[in-house]
Write an enzyme that holds these catalytic residues in place. Structure first.
Site, short mmCIF file in Angstrom:
data_model
loop_
_atom_site.label_atom_id
_atom_site.label_comp_id
_atom_site.label_asym_id
_atom_site.label_seq_id
_atom_site.Cartn_x
_atom_site.Cartn_y
_atom_site.Cartn_z
N ASP A 380 1.36 -4.23 -7.47
CA ASP A 380 1.55 -3.50 -6.22
C ASP A 380 0.36 -3.84 -5.33
OD1 ASP A 380 2.53 -1.47 -4.38
OD2 ASP A 380 0.83 -0.27 -5.06
N LYS A 381 0.56 -3.80 -4.02
CA LYS A 381 -0.54 -4.14 -3.12
C LYS A 381 -1.47 -2.95 -2.86
CE LYS A 381 -0.21 -4.21 1.38
NZ LYS A 381 -1.39 -3.43 1.85
#
Length: 701
Positions: A380-381
């Site tokens: 996930d960013k």
């Protein structure tokens, strides 16, 4: 990855509670009913000492065994004293073993539980009470430790269900009524108070403000909301509703009150779908556990058949029944895989303990083994590869104004705004200005979705995005600067003073400082593919990916899109991890081979749902965890060979009469000490993957 689909439909009412309940019930197969055996499988033994009864019973067994063994060496102590203590050890050590064995037999199966129990009874019949008690103590202790370690495995569903508020404020019959969210129907209009959780999926029909969608979508910046143009339309079947009009259950409203039209019932909301997706992947077993399960399925009945036949050996060979019976019991003891029972738990416990010292929480054997077999990792960013909050990245003065003057004006205005980006501008600007006094701003007015206006020193100030200045003729060179910043993943804002543009401000959720080096280490460790998944737009995703060295970036993803991306990666790479920090990552974590959550920055839900948590919010702990996992996997395999090898040698020796019960028990306990000692080597594992990574990689070329 192993997943188990639900086989029955839940009642319409109270869907979230039903889903939480179903996470416990799904072990019951098609019926969905929970019986005592399923309670055992869920590792929730009750008793006089509560949830720790099994562990305490095991310790009492060990204490009675130790006391009986010690007193047997004192001639002044009557033999019956030691016998009574051994019987006490039998009771406490065999209580849960017998309970599980009986339940398994009633279901038509056999496990090591049953074999260990029969072996202990056989030892008692032959007068070898100490050996039998020792078998029960070792086995019950292994079980108790495993059950204790896994007691928190089902908290993820409870955490998910608590995201949405239990009640909603609905407008009915000309007034406001507080009702349960399960009573909401399509088309209801609900009132969302400032800074409160949104109870249902819907569209905004009145009010303007920002909503923090990070718990559901993972977006780093709150999303501005405004009323939908046609509030009378039925949007329950509409799939392409613009983000500025739509809200999700479980997200958090900002400073403005909103009125929302419900477009999904509670059972169909985004948060309910998250619960369902986590449920689908709840039951998981490690490769070693699958092997031992399969081994037990054939081994236990085979041993029982062999022992039964050996009991009647006196009919074939010239010997008394007592000798045949003794040989049969010796074989039963020899075939009781004590070392096998503790080989995996001991390695798992040692690996988990070492990982904890290194800042990594590993929740059991499956993730410990699987982590070392990874071929790909999905990140996930927001909050995982990045800091998770916007920061002031560029201050570009225009038309002869200095950077200091630009910041003074911008901070004076944004200081009075409640928008999340304003806070980032104020914080970043004050760090640059240090302790300078600010001018006074007045007549501050927010323009939803565009920016803010105010007066500073008698001059009109406008700060906002390009949409705020649509009617103005913004110089082409300024437009180009803004577009260049946006291509780099920045959120840019223009600052206008009266008729002149005096500057450009940009903000960005910047990458973690350690992210680039961590990705290099992972690549050196043999991770073939690393991708980034985010709810932010594709442009931002690609910009961040370019900075830290990730080759594949996927933006504009909802939770279900992340699940599909992980499933696709799993098909191509076979073993994939998902690293995230938000609730929206929970379903993707559940679908991955290993779900990994960031610690301090991660939500409670993600931490409970994940198999592994990087404590202290340290991304650099990931390479260490993978190296440790590979070591642990190797030791587990060694322990299996040792434990099974001892059984393979002892069975023929006892059949031939070369070894009796005593030496068989000693050999078993010796092998147990060997596998435990081998497992304890994990406690001394050194975090030296940086030095060992490159040579390992060369071997695979």
């Amino acid at each position: 990855m192993n997943t188990n689909k639900k086989n029955e439909k839940e009642p319409e009412a109270e869907p979230v509670k039903a889903l939480a309940k179903h996470s416990h019930d799904e072990k019951g197969g098609a019926s969905g009913k929970k019986d005592e055996h399923e309670e055992d499988e869920s590792h929730e033994h009750g008793g006089v000492f509560g949830k720790n009864t099994e562990l305490i019973f095991s310790l009492i067994c060990g204490a009675a065994l130790g006391a009986g063994f010690a007193l047997s060496y004192f001639k002044v102590t009557p033999d019956w004293v030691s016998l009574v203590l051994y019987i006490i050890a039998y009771f406490f050590g065999g209580f849960f073993t017998a309970k599980e064995a009986v339940q398994t037999i009633l279901k038509g199966g056999f496990e090591i539980d049953f074999l260990m129990l029969v072996a202990a009874i056989g030892a008692a019949i032959l007068g070898s009470w100490m050996e039998g008690a020792l078998l029960l103590f070792l086995f019950s202790l292994g079980h108790a430790l495993e059950h204790y370690a896994m007691s928190k495995a089902r908290k993820s569903i409870e955490a998910l269900t608590s995201l949405a508020p239990p009640t909603a404020l609905v407008i009915r019959e000309g007034g406001q009524q507080e009702i349960r969210i399960e009573e909401l129907i399509l088309g209801d209009v609900i009132v969302i108070k400032p800074n409160s959780k949104i109870p249902a999926d819907g569209v905004v029909i009145k009010g303007e403000g920002s909503v923090n969608q990070a718990p559901i979508t993972g977006e780093s910046v709150p999303v501005d909301k405004s009323p939908i143009p046609d509030p009378q339309k039925d949007y329950s079947q509409e799939k392409n509703i613009k983000p500025e009009y739509r809200v999700f259950a479980g997200t958090i409203n900002g400073a403005a009150a909103l009125e929302v039209k419900v477009i999904k019932e509670a059972k169909d909301s985004t948060i309910s779908r998250l619960v369902k997706m986590v449920n689908e992947a709840e039951k998981q077993k490690s490769p070693t556990q699958l092997f031992t399960d399969k081994f037990e399925k054939f081994f236990v009945p085979a041993v029982l058949v062999l022992v039964t036949l050996l009991c009647f050996a006196f009919l074939v060979i010239d010997e008394p029944f007592s000798k045949s019976f003794y040989r049969a019991m010796a074989v039963l003891v020899a075939a009781s895989p004590c070392a096998l029972a503790i080989s995996t738990p001991s390695a798992v416990l040692s690996g988990v303990a070492r990982a904890a010292r290194g800042g990594v929480l590993i929740k059991g054997g499956r993730p410990l083994e699987d982590l070392g077999s990874l071929n790909a990792i999905a990140f996930d960013k927001t909050g995982t590869l990045t800091e998770g909050k916007p920061q002031l990245t560029n201050v570009i003065p225009l038309n002869g104004i200095s950077e200091e003057e630009l910041l003074l004006v911008a901070i004076a205005v944004e200081k009075l705004s409640d928008h999340p980006l304003a806070e980032a501008i104020v914080k970043g600007g004050m760090e640059k200005l240090k302790k300078q006094s600010l001018p006074e701003a007045s007549k501050v007015k927010g323009i939803t979705g565009r920016g803010v206006q105010a007066e500073v020193g008698g001059k009109k100030i406008l700060i906002g995005n390009k949409a705020l200045f649509e009617k103005d003729k913004v110089p082409a060179e300024i437009i180009k600067q803004v577009e260049d910043l946006e291509k780099g993943g920045h959120t840019s804002m223009l600052v206008k003073q009266d008729k002149d543009f005096i500057g450009i401000l940009s903000l960005m959720d910047v990458p973690r400082k350690e992210a680039k080096n961590v990705l290099k280490e992972l690549s050196a460790l043999g991770i073939k593919k690393m991708i980034m998944l985010t709810g932010d737009n594709q442009q931002v995703a690609e910009a961040v990916a370019k900075q830290i060295g990730i080759t594949d970036a996927m933006g504009n993803l909802m939770p279900e899109d992340k699940v599909k991306a992980v499933q696709k990666l799993d098909k191509s790479e076979k073993m994939v991890a998902m690293v995230g920090d938000g609730v929206n990552d929970a379903p993707a974590m559940a679908k991955s081979t290993v779900g990994i959550a960031m610690g301090a920055a991660g939500s409670d839900v993600a931490l409970e749902t994940a198999d592994i948590a990087l404590m202290g919010d340290k991304l650099e702990s990931l390479p260490f965890a993978i190296g440790l996992s590979r070591k642990a996997k190797g030791i587990i395999k060694q322990n299996l060979w040792i434990s099974l090898g001892v059984v393979a040698v002892l069975i023929p020796l006892t059949i031939l009469g070369i070894t009796s019960i005593g030496p068989a028990v000693m050999a078993h306990e010796g092998s147990t000490l060997v596998v435990v000692g081998n497992a304890l080597r994990l406690l001394a594992y050194k975090n030296n993957q940086k030095q060992t990574a490159k040579p390992k990689r060369k071997k695979t070329v």
